[in-house]
Every structure is written in structure tokens, then in C-alpha cells.
Scaffold this motif. Structure first.
Motif, PDB file in Angstrom:
ATOM      1  N   GLY A 106     115.505  27.074  -0.053  1.00 50.09           N
ATOM      2  CA  GLY A 106     116.072  26.082   0.848  1.00 50.09           C
ATOM      3  C   GLY A 106     115.100  24.976   1.202  1.00 50.09           C
ATOM      4  N   TRP A 107     113.825  25.266   1.193  1.00 47.17           N
ATOM      5  CA  TRP A 107     112.820  24.273   1.537  1.00 47.17           C
ATOM      6  C   TRP A 107     112.717  23.177   0.490  1.00 47.17           C
ATOM      7  CZ3 TRP A 107     108.794  23.542  -1.821  1.00 47.17           C
ATOM      8  CH2 TRP A 107     108.584  24.532  -2.758  1.00 47.17           C
ATOM      9  N   MET A 108     113.163  23.463  -0.731  1.00 46.37           N
ATOM     10  CA  MET A 108     113.034  22.485  -1.808  1.00 46.37           C
ATOM     11  C   MET A 108     113.902  21.257  -1.576  1.00 46.37           C
ATOM     12  SD  MET A 108     112.894  24.658  -5.253  1.00 46.37           S
ATOM     13  CE  MET A 108     111.583  25.753  -5.658  1.00 46.37           C
ATOM     14  N   SER A 109     115.041  21.447  -0.952  1.00 48.72           N
ATOM     15  CA  SER A 109     115.951  20.319  -0.761  1.00 48.72           C
ATOM     16  C   SER A 109     115.734  19.636   0.586  1.00 48.72           C
ATOM     17  CB  SER A 109     117.394  20.803  -0.874  1.00 48.72           C
ATOM     18  OG  SER A 109     117.643  21.776   0.125  1.00 48.72           O
ATOM     19  N   LEU A 112     111.594  15.307   4.386  1.00 50.84           N
ATOM     20  CA  LEU A 112     110.678  15.119   5.505  1.00 50.84           C
ATOM     21  C   LEU A 112     111.041  13.843   6.248  1.00 50.84           C
ATOM     22  CD1 LEU A 112     108.132  16.018   7.017  1.00 50.84           C
ATOM     23  CD2 LEU A 112     106.808  14.644   5.421  1.00 50.84           C
ATOM     24  N   GLN A 113     111.289  13.968   7.559  1.00 58.47           N
ATOM     25  CA  GLN A 113     111.602  12.808   8.390  1.00 58.47           C
ATOM     26  C   GLN A 113     110.680  12.813   9.594  1.00 58.47           C
ATOM     27  OE1 GLN A 113     115.727  13.304   9.312  1.00 58.47           O
ATOM     28  NE2 GLN A 113     116.400  12.658   7.286  1.00 58.47           N
ATOM     29  N   PHE A 114     110.191  11.651   9.979  1.00 60.38           N
ATOM     30  CA  PHE A 114     109.315  11.541  11.117  1.00 60.38           C
ATOM     31  C   PHE A 114     109.531  10.199  11.785  1.00 60.38           C
ATOM     32  CE2 PHE A 114     107.241  10.409   7.227  1.00 60.38           C
ATOM     33  CZ  PHE A 114     106.712   9.158   7.475  1.00 60.38           C
ATOM     34  N   GLU A 115     108.981  10.049  12.994  1.00 61.89           N
ATOM     35  CA  GLU A 115     109.147   8.822  13.753  1.00 61.89           C
ATOM     36  C   GLU A 115     108.435   7.668  13.060  1.00 61.89           C
ATOM     37  OE1 GLU A 115     108.032   8.903  17.845  1.00 61.89           O
ATOM     38  OE2 GLU A 115     108.846  10.912  18.111  1.00 61.89           O
TER      39      GLU A 115
END
Length: 160
Positions: A106-109, A112-115
Motif C-alpha cells: 500500500g505504501w507504493m501508491s 507524499l504531500q506537504f505544506e
């Protein structure tokens, strides 16, 4: 006396031969005992020994340093890259799924989002949690201030 010495030498040689033969027999029996290995009394120990043997076999199968080892590593990397791109393509963008215990991919899809802090501008006159006071004891201005404050403190003490 000469006869006794010769007899003793013969006896010593014969004893040495017997000792060597006994030693060789023991060495011949040791590998057989090692292969048989008595069963472990604890299931955890037995499981550990099986895992250890499994990884020792894998280590022996790996090629030594060189071009073949590099090729194998690059092939593994390419396989991982293709698996990763496939996982990203298969997952819809707006889908939020619960992590499954069985599926560890599940981590593969995950994206990464950040401010986005690039729009915030630092202003030296504003005080916030990211502002720090810079104090350098070697700075000549700081030295002068320190000397002045020492003089003022001495004067106050003298007044008392």
C-alpha cells in the motif's frame, strides 16, 4: 640395554600410529554427527535454526563481487521500479483506502504531500517561533557592550 631402547622406540611408534588412527576415526565421525543434528527442544530455537540455514543457503547462492553481481543488483532495481510504477498507475488518485494487513504494498501508491512554505516570506522585524536571537561572544560590538555592563555593575556596587 640396547635392546630395551629399540623395543621402547618400536612401542612408541606403534602408540603414535594408534593415536593417529583413533584421531582420524573421530574426525570422520564428526561430519556425520553434524548432519544429523539432534532436534531442538524448543520450537522457537528450531524455527531460528531453520531460518538461519535458509539464509546461509541464499548467501552461498549469491555470486561474488564483480560484473555478474552488479547485473543482478541492477535487475532487482529495475524489477522494483516497474513494480512501483505499476502500483502508482493502478491506484486511482482520489481513493483513500484502509491499510490492509495482508497487502504490504500500500505504501507504493502513496503520494507524499506537504505544506507549501515557499510563499511565506521571513521578515526580520516580526517575531515568531522560527526567529532566533543570534549572539556571538567574539563580535567586537558584543565585547564592548559586555565591558560597559561590567562597568555599570561595578559602579552600582560602589554606590551601595
Amino acid at each position: 640395554m640396547v635392546v630395551d631402547c629399540e623395543e621402547l622406540r618400536k612401542e612408541a611408534r606403534q602408540l603414535k600410529r594408534e593415536l593417529l588412527e583413533a584421531k582420524q576415526k573421530k574426525e570422520a565421525l564428526k561430519p556425520k554427527e553434524k548432519e544429523e543434528e539432534e532436534p531442538a527442544p524448543n520450537s522457537v530455537v528450531e524455527e531460528y535454526l531453520q531460518e538461519k540455514k535458509k539464509y546461509e543457503d541464499k548467501r552461498k547462492q549469491q555470486p561474488k563481487k564483480g560484473v555478474s553481481r552488479e547485473d543482478q543488483t541492477l535487475a532487482l532495481l529495475d524489477r522494483f521500479k516497474s513494480k512501483l510504477t505499476q502500483a502508482i498507475e493502478e491506484t486511482p488518485e482520489n481513493e483513500v483506502s484502509e491499510p490492509e494487513a495482508d497487502n504490504d504494498e500500500g505504501w507504493m501508491s502513496h503520494i507524499l504531500q506537504f505544506e507549501d512554505r515557499s510563499r511565506k516570506v521571513k521578515d526580520a522585524s516580526m517575531q515568531d517561533e522560527d526567529t532566533f536571537e543570534i549572539y556571538d561572544p567574539r563580535n567586537p560590538v558584543t565585547k564592548r557592550r559586555r565591558e560597559e555592563s561590567k562597568k555599570i555593575m561595578r559602579e552600582k556596587k560602589e554606590r551601595r
